[in-house]
Design a protein around this motif. Structure first.
Motif, mmCIF file in Angstrom:
data_model
loop_
_atom_site.group_PDB
_atom_site.id
_atom_site.type_symbol
_atom_site.label_atom_id
_atom_site.label_comp_id
_atom_site.label_asym_id
_atom_site.label_seq_id
_atom_site.Cartn_x
_atom_site.Cartn_y
_atom_site.Cartn_z
ATOM 1 N N ARG A 259 -16.404 87.187 28.170
ATOM 2 C CA ARG A 259 -15.193 87.989 27.984
ATOM 3 C C ARG A 259 -14.461 87.576 26.712
ATOM 4 O O ARG A 259 -14.052 88.424 25.917
ATOM 5 N N ASP A 260 -14.306 86.264 26.502
ATOM 6 C CA ASP A 260 -13.590 85.819 25.310
ATOM 7 C C ASP A 260 -14.393 86.063 24.036
ATOM 8 O O ASP A 260 -13.810 86.263 22.970
ATOM 9 N N GLN A 261 -15.708 86.088 24.130
ATOM 10 C CA GLN A 261 -16.507 86.464 22.968
ATOM 11 C C GLN A 261 -16.243 87.916 22.582
ATOM 12 O O GLN A 261 -16.123 88.243 21.389
ATOM 13 N N MET A 262 -16.147 88.804 23.582
ATOM 14 C CA MET A 262 -15.812 90.200 23.287
ATOM 15 C C MET A 262 -14.432 90.288 22.644
ATOM 16 O O MET A 262 -14.221 91.027 21.674
ATOM 17 N N MET A 263 -13.479 89.523 23.179
ATOM 18 C CA MET A 263 -12.145 89.488 22.580
ATOM 19 C C MET A 263 -12.210 89.019 21.128
ATOM 20 O O MET A 263 -11.562 89.607 20.249
ATOM 21 N N ALA A 264 -12.966 87.961 20.883
ATOM 22 C CA ALA A 264 -13.040 87.406 19.530
ATOM 23 C C ALA A 264 -13.630 88.412 18.555
ATOM 24 O O ALA A 264 -13.129 88.572 17.428
ATOM 25 N N HIS A 265 -14.688 89.096 18.946
ATOM 26 C CA HIS A 265 -15.297 90.094 18.056
ATOM 27 C C HIS A 265 -14.309 91.216 17.747
ATOM 28 O O HIS A 265 -14.240 91.696 16.605
ATOM 29 N N HIS A 284 -6.332 82.490 26.205
ATOM 30 C CA HIS A 284 -7.247 83.290 25.390
ATOM 31 C C HIS A 284 -7.053 83.055 23.889
ATOM 32 O O HIS A 284 -7.910 83.442 23.096
ATOM 33 N N LEU A 285 -5.939 82.447 23.501
ATOM 34 C CA LEU A 285 -5.599 82.349 22.079
ATOM 35 C C LEU A 285 -5.593 80.930 21.540
ATOM 36 O O LEU A 285 -5.627 80.735 20.324
ATOM 37 N N GLN A 286 -5.558 79.927 22.392
ATOM 38 C CA GLN A 286 -5.480 78.539 21.927
ATOM 39 C C GLN A 286 -6.768 78.134 21.213
ATOM 40 O O GLN A 286 -7.821 78.730 21.399
ATOM 41 N N SER A 303 -12.205 79.696 24.098
ATOM 42 C CA SER A 303 -11.400 80.916 24.102
ATOM 43 C C SER A 303 -11.661 81.767 22.864
ATOM 44 O O SER A 303 -12.289 81.327 21.894
ATOM 45 N N ALA A 304 -11.131 82.994 22.905
ATOM 46 C CA ALA A 304 -11.220 83.878 21.740
ATOM 47 C C ALA A 304 -10.548 83.245 20.527
ATOM 48 O O ALA A 304 -11.049 83.323 19.408
#
Length: 400
Positions: A259-265, A284-286, A303-304
């Motif tokens: 999930r956080d990889q999708m957020m990061a992309h 998710h942001l740290q 995290s992302a």
């Protein structure tokens, strides 16, 4: 110690946040330790308005479905749909019901009206189409990508027809069964059809990349960016569904990481478009590893924010939000030996803290971790102080 902290505490505004940073970052992320509290959302809105008007930020990205977020972006840029429709269909997690999110969308539309496109503020959801209870069908993103390509490239280059995708996708409820989150056997992610869809999605994304020069000439940059979003989402969802069917002990750790990889992309794509402000949970942001206790035990993942910071370096900044009390949720005055307890004695109701300087002031005796009596609130981890650029501290979160 309180006097030392007072020296690095300042009233909350955009200027105070920017003074923490050497230069304007491309992504400025504001975390929160809990969701849905009006006090925090109203503060977010005010900071984001100031950052747009005073610092030139041009995208507001929040932790909501990246596909439904397109509905919001269409509204704030071109007025498509009514505000009621946008709030109903443009947000995931039920966040369209929050008054502060409604006000944010209303303000963005009012800000953009009458301005040239170069001055518009854009909206982006950067979460995947995911809920804690499951994941969406890949139908919307996969068929949108196929539709974009089929209208612009030679038919012979397409790896499949729309009819083939429809047959393989079958009904959406086979993908969205909530029971699959806790019972891998209920997931469709490792069926023969899902495996074939993963290959076709990969081929469609490869075709999109390979046709970039032609597509840039034949369509707008915005349309191409959306097609890339469709591709990221389709491949990400199919990967997520595949691992939902996993039976290994690492299953939930892998799902949180995916999930956080999708957020990061998605955040990297937002950053490529220009300076953006980002709002999501601190976890998710740290920059450090994130942890969460779930039904099968603790999970830990990058995290992302941690992933994005490796790509953007100093162009990524993270300001955590910490709070003292949420009395209507049973979160009372913090113990004095915690970060929140040290900040709670400050005279201001809210302030901005230089996190690295606070970590230095605390020296080799870091505060104790705060223990939350309510599952919906995550206290600030003292170990992450030095990895944050700043802290927005809110003494008391009141019920709206």
């Amino acid at each position: 110690m309180a006097t030392d902290i007072e020296d690095i505490a300042h009233p909350v505004d955009a200027a105070a946040v920017m003074r923490l940073l050497a230069a304007r970052p491309r992504l400025l992320a504001l975390g929160e330790p809990t969701h849905g509290e009006d006090t925090l959302l109203d503060l977010r809105n005010e900071l984001f308005r100031q950052l747009v008007e005073q610092e030139g930020y041009r995208t507001i990205a929040i932790e909501s479905d990246c596909m439904t977020g397109l509905v919001v972006d269409d509204h704030v840029t071109s007025g498509t749909g009514t505000l009621d429709e946008v709030m109903e269909h443009g947000f995931s997690h039920g966040w369209g019901t929050f008054a502060a999110n409604r006000e944010l969308v209303r303000w963005m539309r009012a800000h953009n009206e009458g301005r040239p496109a170069s001055e518009w503020v854009r909206f982006a959801g950067f979460d995947g189409p995911l809920e804690i209870t499951g994941a969406a069908s890949p139908r919307q993103s996969l068929t949108a990508l196929h539709g974009y390509l089929s209208a612009r490239v030679e038919t012979a280059l397409l790896p499949c027809t729309a009819e083939t995708l429809d047959r393989l996708l079958d009904t959406d409820d086979r993908w969205t069964d909530p029971a699959a989150m806790t019972d891998p056997a209920r997931s469709a992610g490792r069926s023969a059809e899902a495996r074939e869809l993963r290959l076709l999605a990969d081929d469609l994304v490869a075709l999109l990349d390979g046709q970039t020069p032609h597509l840039l000439a034949a369509t707008s940059r915005d349309d191409l960016d959306r097609a890339r979003l469709y591709g990221r989402t389709a491949t990400g969802l199919l990967r997520y569904h595949y691992w939902m069917a996993d039976t290994s002990p690492a299953r939930m750790t892998r799902l949180c990481a995916l999930r956080d990889q999708m957020m990061a992309h998605n955040l990297l794509a937002v950053a490529a478009r220009g300076p953006a402000v980002v709002a999501a949970h601190n976890s998710h942001l740290q920059r450090g590893r994130s942890t969460m206790r779930m039904w099968q035990g603790p999970v830990e993942w990058w995290s992302a924010g941690a992933l994005v910071s490796t790509q953007l370096g100093a162009e990524y900044a993270f300001v955590a939000t910490a709070l003292g009390t949420i009395r209507h949720q049973g979160v009372d005055t913090p113990p004095p030996d915690t970060v929140e307890g040290l900040l709670y004695v400050l005279p201001e109701d809210r302030c901005v803290i230089d996190a690295p300087r606070l970590a230095t002031a605390l020296g080799d005796a870091p505060p104790a971790p705060r223990v939350s009596p309510w599952f919906g609130y995550s206290p600030l981890d003292p170990a992450h102080l030095a990895d944050s650029d700043g802290i927005v501290f809110v003494k008391d979160v009141v019920k709206g």
